[in-house]
Design a protein around this motif. Structure first.
Motif, PDB file in Angstrom:
ATOM      1  N   PRO A  36       0.808  -1.232   0.000  1.00 30.47           N
ATOM      2  CA  PRO A  36       0.000   0.000   0.000  1.00 30.47           C
ATOM      3  C   PRO A  36       0.835   1.272   0.000  1.00 30.47           C
ATOM      4  O   PRO A  36       0.735   2.100   0.896  1.00 30.47           O
ATOM      5  CB  PRO A  36      -0.837  -0.119   1.275  1.00 30.47           C
ATOM      6  CG  PRO A  36      -0.417  -1.334   1.960  1.00 30.47           C
ATOM      7  CD  PRO A  36       0.683  -1.973   1.244  1.00 30.47           C
ATOM      8  N   ASN A  37       1.694   1.429  -0.990  1.00 32.03           N
ATOM      9  CA  ASN A  37       2.478   2.652  -1.147  1.00 32.03           C
ATOM     10  C   ASN A  37       2.291   3.145  -2.566  1.00 32.03           C
ATOM     11  O   ASN A  37       2.385   2.364  -3.505  1.00 32.03           O
ATOM     12  CB  ASN A  37       3.969   2.374  -0.910  1.00 32.03           C
ATOM     13  CG  ASN A  37       4.225   1.907   0.497  1.00 32.03           C
ATOM     14  OD1 ASN A  37       4.114   2.650   1.449  1.00 32.03           O
ATOM     15  ND2 ASN A  37       4.528   0.622   0.638  1.00 32.03           N
ATOM     16  N   SER A  38       2.034   4.445  -2.703  1.00 30.23           N
ATOM     17  CA  SER A  38       1.797   4.963  -4.048  1.00 30.23           C
ATOM     18  C   SER A  38       3.112   5.001  -4.818  1.00 30.23           C
ATOM     19  O   SER A  38       4.196   4.983  -4.233  1.00 30.23           O
ATOM     20  CB  SER A  38       1.187   6.356  -3.978  1.00 30.23           C
ATOM     21  OG  SER A  38       2.123   7.244  -3.411  1.00 30.23           O
ATOM     22  N   LEU A  75     -12.772   1.639  -5.726  1.00 31.30           N
ATOM     23  CA  LEU A  75     -11.586   2.494  -5.893  1.00 31.30           C
ATOM     24  C   LEU A  75     -10.988   2.283  -7.283  1.00 31.30           C
ATOM     25  O   LEU A  75     -10.857   1.141  -7.734  1.00 31.30           O
ATOM     26  CB  LEU A  75     -10.539   2.144  -4.833  1.00 31.30           C
ATOM     27  CG  LEU A  75     -10.957   2.321  -3.376  1.00 31.30           C
ATOM     28  CD1 LEU A  75      -9.978   1.612  -2.456  1.00 31.30           C
ATOM     29  CD2 LEU A  75     -11.031   3.796  -3.020  1.00 31.30           C
ATOM     30  N   ARG A  95      -5.976   4.936  -7.422  1.00 38.29           N
ATOM     31  CA  ARG A  95      -6.050   4.596  -6.004  1.00 38.29           C
ATOM     32  C   ARG A  95      -5.371   3.251  -5.727  1.00 38.29           C
ATOM     33  O   ARG A  95      -5.777   2.519  -4.825  1.00 38.29           O
ATOM     34  CB  ARG A  95      -7.516   4.551  -5.545  1.00 38.29           C
ATOM     35  CG  ARG A  95      -8.297   5.837  -5.765  1.00 38.29           C
ATOM     36  CD  ARG A  95      -7.774   7.014  -4.940  1.00 38.29           C
ATOM     37  NE  ARG A  95      -7.695   6.714  -3.514  1.00 38.29           N
ATOM     38  CZ  ARG A  95      -8.732   6.713  -2.686  1.00 38.29           C
ATOM     39  NH1 ARG A  95      -9.922   7.001  -3.128  1.00 38.29           N
ATOM     40  NH2 ARG A  95      -8.566   6.438  -1.403  1.00 38.29           N
ATOM     41  N   SER A 142      -2.671   2.341  -4.344  1.00 41.71           N
ATOM     42  CA  SER A 142      -2.084   2.079  -3.029  1.00 41.71           C
ATOM     43  C   SER A 142      -3.172   1.768  -2.002  1.00 41.71           C
ATOM     44  O   SER A 142      -2.990   0.926  -1.119  1.00 41.71           O
ATOM     45  CB  SER A 142      -1.230   3.257  -2.585  1.00 41.71           C
ATOM     46  OG  SER A 142      -2.009   4.407  -2.463  1.00 41.71           O
ATOM     47  N   ALA A 143      -4.334   2.437  -2.129  1.00 41.52           N
ATOM     48  CA  ALA A 143      -5.437   2.152  -1.210  1.00 41.52           C
ATOM     49  C   ALA A 143      -5.957   0.736  -1.453  1.00 41.52           C
ATOM     50  O   ALA A 143      -6.287   0.000  -0.519  1.00 41.52           O
ATOM     51  CB  ALA A 143      -6.546   3.176  -1.404  1.00 41.52           C
ATOM     52  N   ILE A 144      -6.008   0.345  -2.730  1.00 39.40           N
ATOM     53  CA  ILE A 144      -6.476  -0.994  -3.079  1.00 39.40           C
ATOM     54  C   ILE A 144      -5.539  -2.055  -2.508  1.00 39.40           C
ATOM     55  O   ILE A 144      -5.971  -3.077  -1.974  1.00 39.40           O
ATOM     56  CB  ILE A 144      -6.593  -1.127  -4.621  1.00 39.40           C
ATOM     57  CG1 ILE A 144      -7.784  -0.325  -5.119  1.00 39.40           C
ATOM     58  CG2 ILE A 144      -6.719  -2.578  -5.039  1.00 39.40           C
ATOM     59  CD1 ILE A 144      -7.882  -0.224  -6.621  1.00 39.40           C
ATOM     60  N   GLN A 145      -4.237  -1.776  -2.601  1.00 41.80           N
ATOM     61  CA  GLN A 145      -3.249  -2.778  -2.179  1.00 41.80           C
ATOM     62  C   GLN A 145      -3.345  -3.113  -0.691  1.00 41.80           C
ATOM     63  O   GLN A 145      -2.901  -4.171  -0.269  1.00 41.80           O
ATOM     64  CB  GLN A 145      -1.832  -2.303  -2.510  1.00 41.80           C
ATOM     65  CG  GLN A 145      -1.508  -2.323  -3.993  1.00 41.80           C
ATOM     66  CD  GLN A 145      -1.622  -3.696  -4.617  1.00 41.80           C
ATOM     67  OE1 GLN A 145      -1.647  -4.704  -3.931  1.00 41.80           O
ATOM     68  NE2 GLN A 145      -1.714  -3.741  -5.933  1.00 41.80           N
ATOM     69  N   LYS A 146      -3.902  -2.210   0.097  1.00 42.64           N
ATOM     70  CA  LYS A 146      -4.053  -2.472   1.525  1.00 42.64           C
ATOM     71  C   LYS A 146      -4.819  -3.758   1.762  1.00 42.64           C
ATOM     72  O   LYS A 146      -4.570  -4.484   2.714  1.00 42.64           O
ATOM     73  CB  LYS A 146      -4.825  -1.302   2.159  1.00 42.64           C
ATOM     74  CG  LYS A 146      -3.969  -0.464   3.063  1.00 42.64           C
ATOM     75  CD  LYS A 146      -4.760   0.673   3.648  1.00 42.64           C
ATOM     76  CE  LYS A 146      -3.842   1.874   3.748  1.00 42.64           C
ATOM     77  NZ  LYS A 146      -4.515   3.125   3.882  1.00 42.64           N
ATOM     78  N   ASN A 147      -5.789  -3.998   0.896  1.00 39.33           N
ATOM     79  CA  ASN A 147      -6.681  -5.120   1.131  1.00 39.33           C
ATOM     80  C   ASN A 147      -6.690  -6.117  -0.018  1.00 39.33           C
ATOM     81  O   ASN A 147      -7.694  -6.759  -0.284  1.00 39.33           O
ATOM     82  CB  ASN A 147      -8.096  -4.580   1.363  1.00 39.33           C
ATOM     83  CG  ASN A 147      -8.678  -5.167   2.611  1.00 39.33           C
ATOM     84  OD1 ASN A 147      -8.236  -6.220   3.057  1.00 39.33           O
ATOM     85  ND2 ASN A 147      -9.676  -4.511   3.173  1.00 39.33           N
ATOM     86  N   ARG A 161       4.065  -2.769   4.204  1.00 41.29           N
ATOM     87  CA  ARG A 161       2.620  -2.674   4.402  1.00 41.29           C
ATOM     88  C   ARG A 161       2.276  -1.821   5.618  1.00 41.29           C
ATOM     89  O   ARG A 161       1.116  -1.739   6.010  1.00 41.29           O
ATOM     90  CB  ARG A 161       2.018  -4.076   4.557  1.00 41.29           C
ATOM     91  CG  ARG A 161       2.093  -4.880   3.289  1.00 41.29           C
ATOM     92  CD  ARG A 161       1.250  -6.123   3.344  1.00 41.29           C
ATOM     93  NE  ARG A 161       1.190  -6.720   2.026  1.00 41.29           N
ATOM     94  CZ  ARG A 161       0.427  -6.279   1.045  1.00 41.29           C
ATOM     95  NH1 ARG A 161      -0.393  -5.270   1.256  1.00 41.29           N
ATOM     96  NH2 ARG A 161       0.454  -6.852  -0.137  1.00 41.29           N
TER      97      ARG A 161
END
Lengths: 266, 348
Positions: free
Chosen positions: A112-114, B63, B68, B70-75, B102
């Motif tokens: 989760p890193n841009s 998203l 977005r 990076s926001a997607i990658q969270k989950n 993470r």
């Protein structure tokens, strides 16, 4: 900025930094060691044996009699272009293009890193490591001078020299970084990353050869930094630094922009 | 939930993905199949924000997949087709690094990670560069799942794994599905689709040619059974209920039944004395290949038409120079005859 990534960069690239820092430190130390306050005339005599054009091209045309000037003309006149250039080309390639080419950059982007955060981290590492390189050089230069010729080094001017050279190297590093971000493969990234600084270097060397080729220097970034002029106070360090900083900012922004929009290869 | 609306991403006029529309709902496993170069990996990399779609919108949980990411990658957990890891790192070091990336620092909760490492028997000692490609794949599976993501995007996750690991992985997908995860599974193996997926999308040349749930696909499928009877069966009865058959010998038959009428076939056969009843192992593969074949046939027909037209044109052209052709033809015709006569003479 991503701290774990920054730490990983340190771990991956410290050896490279140390190799270059050691090489340049040894060179600087030797130059300071061979300085002889009374024998500068002999040095000038020796130079006069060599063809004037060669001496000019190497940047040894005018040798200042003071220690600071001696270092400025022998170290910050010629070598300062070469070693850091190679360092920048290698490091910029290692930070982005190599991982993109190998595919491992995907695993960074799948956290989760841009993209902006990740590429800014890589850019900051590049700038920071160049900063460290010149800090080491400054310390070595200062230490050696104080050890062999106490009180002879003009510390302020020597600091200015280092700041100028450091910012110049950062600008070159940003050129390489931009190409490293632009291309998905290491070959073009290395090629263009090397082409720009090498052509700057060649233009700079040619411009010193004679009056007729002097105009070529206008196209070279290296011409903006003249070690001896800083020592004699002919050029203003704040103006040079400002110019380099603007270049660094623009190139960094362009690199980030290019990277955030591009298609990553399979 | 994964949502694609009119997504187009062109590499060239024929390569890429074109006007893709499909959804993967929560708690659903979507099988994404199709031949090589159909655009499966492109779709997935687009979903992961690695490439930007030219047109249309792709979203995961609402998203945008590119802006977005990076926001997607969270989950989200992603298993790439070709695993590329940081070769010079040690396994534990790599896992810690990704965990930190993470945003989780310190050894907080490694229970799930350890369980996955154990389940996929990942060797945690040694450097990644010394691992086999199968082991790297297993490591990448662990990395993708260790943060317990809601959405799983899997690009041929079982390729290169041994059958035991494949089976373990499929079990894991089924468990995740029961826990309400959204799964996109790209694969070439049809038994994987049969075992895990609720719906299947068939991609061909960048276009989705089929998007059906498994039940209706099964209904369309024609099943074949190899049956051995003790006495000659009542073929009239079998025909009457609409089943096809092929006779091999007096007692051996192959009976064809639509996928949703197996119960009827059972009833019909219950009046016969059946010695052997084997289902011929027909898989979804055959259904998909039918889909492919249709298109191939179309292409072939088109090409044939083209050829016919070309030949016609050639024929017309050749009519203009009839003399030359006939002379040549004569020459050609004469030569073999002469040869034959020579041979006959020799024999004599």
């Amino acid at each position: 900025m991503s701290i774990p990534l920054f730490l990983k960069n340190i771990k991956n690239n410290t050896f490279l930094l140390m190799v270059f820092a050691a090489l340049m430190s040894i060179y600087l130390a030797v130059i300071i060691y061979i300085y002889d306050p009374n024998g500068i005339g002999a040095m000038v005599d020796m130079m006069s044996i060599l063809p004037t054009k060669l001496v000019n091209a190497l940047g040894f045309g005018t040798i200042d009699s003071g220690l600071t000037g001696f270092i400025a003309s022998l170290f910050y006149g010629f070598l300062i272009y070469l070693f850091p250039m190679v360092y920048c080309i290698i490091l910029a390639n290692r930070l982005v293009a190599k991982w993109v080419y190998e595919g491992s950059f995907t695993s960074l982007l799948c956290t989760p890193n841009s993209r902006i955060k990740i590429i800014v981290t890589q850019g900051i590492y590049l700038l920071a490591s160049i900063g460290v390189l010149f800090t080491i050089l400054f310390m070595v230069g200062y230490g050696m001078s104080e050890h062999f010729f106490p009180g002879m080094l003009d510390v302020k001017v020597f600091l200015k020299l280092n700041i100028g050279a450091c910012l110049m190297t950062m600008t070159i590093g940003m050129f390489c970084f931009f190409f490293s971000c632009l291309f998905n493969s290491t070959k073009p990234a290395l090629f263009f990353g090397a082409l720009i600084p090498v052509s700057f270097f060649i233009l700079n060397t040619l411009s010193k050869l004679s009056e007729r080729t002097a105009f070529l220097g206008k196209f070279s970034l290296y011409n903006a930094f003249d070690g001896l002029a800083i020592v004699t106070g002919q050029s203003s360090i704040s103006l040079i630094s400002g110019g380099f900083a603007v270049f660094i900012g623009l190139l960094f922004a362009a690199a980030v922009g290019v990277f955030t929009l591009k298609r990553l290869p399979v | 939930m994964i949502e694609l609306k009119d997504v187009t991403l062109k590499y060239s006029s024929t390569r890429g993905i074109f006007n893709l529309n499909f959804n993967v709902e929560k708690g659903e496993v979507f099988g994404y199949v199709g031949p090589d170069d159909a655009g499966k990996t492109t779709t997935i990399r687009m979903l992961m924000g690695l490439i930007r779609a030219g047109r249309g919108s792709a979203t995961i949980d609402g998203l945008n997949c590119f802006s977005r990411a990076s926001a997607i990658q969270k989950n989200t957990g992603y298993v790439p087709e070709d695993v590329a890891l940081f070769e010079n790192m040690r396994v534990k070091e790599y896992l810690n690094f990704i965990t930190q990336m993470r945003g989780i620092f310190g050894q907080k909760n490694t229970r799930l990670r350890d369980m996955l490492l154990e389940r996929f028997e990942v060797e945690t000692r040694g450097k990644i560069e010394n691992m086999s490609s199968a082991m790297k794949k297993r490591l990448s599976i662990v990395t993708a799942l260790m943060h317990d993501p809601q959405t799983l995007v899997l690009d041929e996750p079982t390729s290169g794994l041994d059958p035991l690991m494949q089976s373990r992985f499929l079990d894991l997908i089924l468990e995740e599905k029961r826990r309400g995860k959204t799964v996109l599974l790209s694969t070439h193996k049809f038994e994987e689709v049969e075992r895990t997926c609720d719906r299947v999308g068939v991609l061909r040349e960048g276009r989705l040619v089929e998007n059906k749930d498994i039940v209706s696909l099964r209904a369309e499928e024609t099943k074949a059974y190899l049956v051995k009877f003790a006495a000659p069966p009542n073929l009239e009865q079998i025909k009457k209920y609409g089943f096809g058959y092929q006779q091999f010998s007096q007692s051996d038959y192959e009976i064809f039944s639509p996928g949703d009428r197996i119960d009827v076939l059972m009833k019909v056969l219950s009046h016969e004395k059946v010695l052997v009843f084997n289902s011929k192992n027909q898989s979804l593969e055959e259904i998909f290949q039918q889909h492919y074949r249709k298109e191939i046939d179309h292409i072939e027909i088109k090409e044939e038409l083209k050829n016919i037209r070309k030949n016609d044109e050639k024929a017309k052209k050749s009519e203009k120079k009839p003399r030359m052709m006939t002379q040549k033809a004569k020459k050609n015709n004469i030569l073999p005859e002469q040869e034959e006569t020579v041979r006959e003479v020799k024999k004599a």
